[in-house]
Write a protein that holds these residues in place. Structure first.
Motif, PDB file in Angstrom:
ATOM      1  N   ASP A   1      86.827  76.855 127.726  1.00  0.00           N
ATOM      2  CA  ASP A   1      87.104  76.059 128.869  1.00  0.00           C
ATOM      3  C   ASP A   1      86.963  74.607 128.968  1.00  0.00           C
TER       4      ASP A   1
ATOM      5  N   THR B   1      78.444  76.523 135.605  1.00  0.00           N
ATOM      6  CA  THR B   1      79.745  76.143 135.634  1.00  0.00           C
ATOM      7  C   THR B   1      80.388  76.120 136.875  1.00  0.00           C
TER       8      THR B   1
ATOM      9  N   VAL C   1      81.833  76.433 127.892  1.00  0.00           N
ATOM     10  CA  VAL C   1      82.458  75.527 128.751  1.00  0.00           C
ATOM     11  C   VAL C   1      81.746  74.206 128.321  1.00  0.00           C
TER      12      VAL C   1
ATOM     13  N   ASN D   1      97.364  76.514 137.100  1.00  0.00           N
ATOM     14  CA  ASN D   1      95.843  75.944 137.354  1.00  0.00           C
ATOM     15  C   ASN D   1      94.881  76.409 136.272  1.00  0.00           C
ATOM     16  N   GLY D   2      93.812  75.739 136.132  1.00  0.00           N
ATOM     17  CA  GLY D   2      93.034  75.995 135.130  1.00  0.00           C
ATOM     18  C   GLY D   2      92.138  77.495 135.234  1.00  0.00           C
TER      19      GLY D   2
ATOM     20  N   SER E   1      92.182  72.391 133.205  1.00  0.00           N
ATOM     21  CA  SER E   1      92.960  72.320 134.623  1.00  0.00           C
ATOM     22  C   SER E   1      93.235  70.770 134.673  1.00  0.00           C
TER      23      SER E   1
ATOM     24  N   ALA F   1      88.308  72.687 131.032  1.00  0.00           N
ATOM     25  CA  ALA F   1      88.843  72.087 132.252  1.00  0.00           C
ATOM     26  C   ALA F   1      88.163  70.470 132.363  1.00  0.00           C
TER      27      ALA F   1
ATOM     28  N   ALA G   1      85.315  79.280 138.709  1.00  0.00           N
ATOM     29  CA  ALA G   1      86.331  79.756 137.892  1.00  0.00           C
ATOM     30  C   ALA G   1      86.335  80.300 136.611  1.00  0.00           C
ATOM     31  N   THR G   2      85.430  79.913 135.850  1.00  0.00           N
ATOM     32  CA  THR G   2      85.073  80.296 134.467  1.00  0.00           C
ATOM     33  C   THR G   2      84.882  81.921 134.531  1.00  0.00           C
TER      34      THR G   2
ATOM     35  N   ALA H   1      97.585  72.561 138.671  1.00  0.00           N
ATOM     36  CA  ALA H   1      98.402  72.461 137.518  1.00  0.00           C
ATOM     37  C   ALA H   1      97.332  73.101 136.341  1.00  0.00           C
TER      38      ALA H   1
ATOM     39  N   LYS I   1      90.326  66.223 137.948  1.00  0.00           N
ATOM     40  CA  LYS I   1      90.167  66.159 136.494  1.00  0.00           C
ATOM     41  C   LYS I   1      90.321  64.965 135.563  1.00  0.00           C
TER      42      LYS I   1
HETATM   43  C1  LIG Z   1      88.018  72.847 137.368  1.00  0.00           C
HETATM   44  C2  LIG Z   1      87.577  73.773 136.659  1.00  0.00           C
HETATM   45  C3  LIG Z   1      88.229  75.278 136.330  1.00  0.00           C
HETATM   46  C4  LIG Z   1      89.308  75.617 137.338  1.00  0.00           C
HETATM   47  O1  LIG Z   1      90.415  74.839 137.261  1.00  0.00           O
HETATM   48  P1  LIG Z   1      91.383  74.972 138.618  1.00  0.00           P
HETATM   49  O2  LIG Z   1      92.509  74.140 138.142  1.00  0.00           O
HETATM   50  O3  LIG Z   1      90.681  74.386 139.769  1.00  0.00           O
HETATM   51  O4  LIG Z   1      91.772  76.382 138.798  1.00  0.00           O
HETATM   52  C5  LIG Z   1      87.609  76.007 135.409  1.00  0.00           C
HETATM   53  N1  LIG Z   1      86.555  75.668 134.651  1.00  0.00           N
HETATM   54  C6  LIG Z   1      85.797  74.615 134.941  1.00  0.00           C
HETATM   55  C7  LIG Z   1      84.596  74.153 134.127  1.00  0.00           C
HETATM   56  C8  LIG Z   1      86.496  73.514 136.110  1.00  0.00           C
HETATM   57  O5  LIG Z   1      85.771  72.657 136.194  1.00  0.00           O
END
Ligand SMILES: *Cc1c(COP(=O)(O)O)cnc(C)c1O
Length: 364
Positions: free
Chosen positions: A156, A84, A130, A58-59, A180, A158, A87-88, A193, A185
């Protein structure tokens, strides 16, 4: 009802190809890593114009894998934006390091580059810009600061598949770019993934081992790692979608242009801003309005799934209380949090739908 993102509409356009691939993966039992993941890594590196790509779970793991591979650990500080998805910064904590937040630029919603240098200390090891909403950060400015202070840069990406800054793909400026492929996305799998791109063979090799139990060869483990591999099914689905990602990105950009046109006479709205050097890929189309909650409610009542990304900046999240930030620390993020509104955005959004949404907003 017009959803924020319509995954079913996209599925309808690729249904046969996807189902055929799913069957092929199951028939060949290539469930975890294997040839479909390899094919995805090759194609993704190529399309993003990077030397190497790695598929992972995953991301979020993509970010922590890069951080750990580059030696970021407890005691280190990593600078990132407060505006953001969690997750970042979560990935920074997951390797034991400390996230250090910076406020955002009110026009791009990206990290305010002029405020980065004052947060650098002896412990600072990396910056994670990001590309929020798909709008590229000025990576040339980020790289200048990184060079000056010898910092690692992890982009980042994602929300920014195929976005470019000054003609160069995001994710290729820093040490690595992380992606991500969460279903919603711009390039989405049918489950979790993620991916990493880099030009460094050393980083790729390190992350590749880490994400597969620290394994150097079968049943021989060089270090303690993780189970953060990509599934064959997800890779095969992404391989189908990669054929269309350029076209889908163009459709997003066209949709944004139509919104811009239809909303441009409305002086009560601030439209998304981008610079000439940035090629925005509109993961989200975000406007600002004064009476946001009221506007959102009325749009929802009209069957339009407008929503907020994100309602609480990271420095005010309960999870980051231990970092000691307080209300008022990052006034720009805190202010826009009360004003931002994400409108439906996906490639298959029709002209009629955009007209309906824009008329609804203008009438409110
Ligand atoms: C979606 C997202 C992530 C995390 O991705 P996952 O695949 O959901 O773990 C990280 N950073 C940003 C900016 C995101 O939008």
């Amino acid at each position: 009802m017009i959803p924020l993102v319509d995954l079913k509409a996209q599925y309808k356009t690729i249904r046969e190809e996807v189902l055929e691939k799913i069957e092929e993966v199951i028939e060949s039992c290539a469930f975890i890593q294997g040839k479909y993941v390899q094919e995805f890594e090759d194609s993704f590196a190529k399309i993003q114009e990077a030397e190497y790509a790695l598929g992972c779970s995953n991301g979020t793991s993509a970010i922590s894998l890069v951080l750990e591979s580059l030696g970021i650990k407890q005691g280190d500080e990593v600078i990132t934006t407060t505006h953001t998805f969690i997750a970042t910064a979560e990935a920074v904590c997951n390797v034991g390091a400390k996230p250090v937040f910076v406020d955002i630029n009110p026009e791009t919603y990206n990290i305010d580059i002029s405020k980065i240098e004052s947060t650098i200390t002896d412990k600072t090891k990396a910056i994670i810009p990001v590309h929020i909403y798909g709008n590229p950060v000025n990576m040339e400015e980020i790289m200048k600061i990184a060079k000056k202070y010898n910092l690692i840069v992890i982009e980042d990406c994602a929300q920014a598949h195929l976005a470019k800054f000054n003609g160069k793909f995001v994710g290729t400026f820093g040490n690595a770019g992380t992606f991500s492929f969460f279903p919603g996305k711009n390039l989405g799998a049918y489950g979790d993934a993620g991916g990493i791109i880099t030009d460094s063979l050393q980083l790729k090799e390190k992350a590749k081992k880490l994400l597969n139990h620290g394994r150097s060869k079968k049943y021989e483990h060089e270090s303690i790692g993780y189970n953060q591999r990509m599934d064959g099914l997800q890779a095969a689905i992404l391989n189908v979608k990669l054929k269309y990602i350029k076209q889908w990105t163009k459709q997003r950009q066209e949709n944004a242009r139509l919104y811009n046109t239809l909303l441009s006479d409305n002086t009560k709205i601030i439209l998304p801003k981008t610079t000439l050097s940035a090629e925005h890929v509109y993961h989200l189309y975000v406007i600002q309005v004064n009476n946001r909650n009221q506007v959102m409610q009325q749009l929802n009542d009209k069957g339009i799934a407008a929503s907020i990304h994100y309602p609480i900046p990271l420095h005010l999240q309960p999870a980051f209380k231990f970092l000691g930030y307080k209300k008022g620390d990052f006034p720009v993020s805190e202010n826009i949090t009360n004003r931002i509104l994400s409108l439906p955005m996906f490639p298959e959004l029709s002209k009629e739908q955009i007209e309906y949404i824009s008329n609804a907003i203008n009438s409110i």
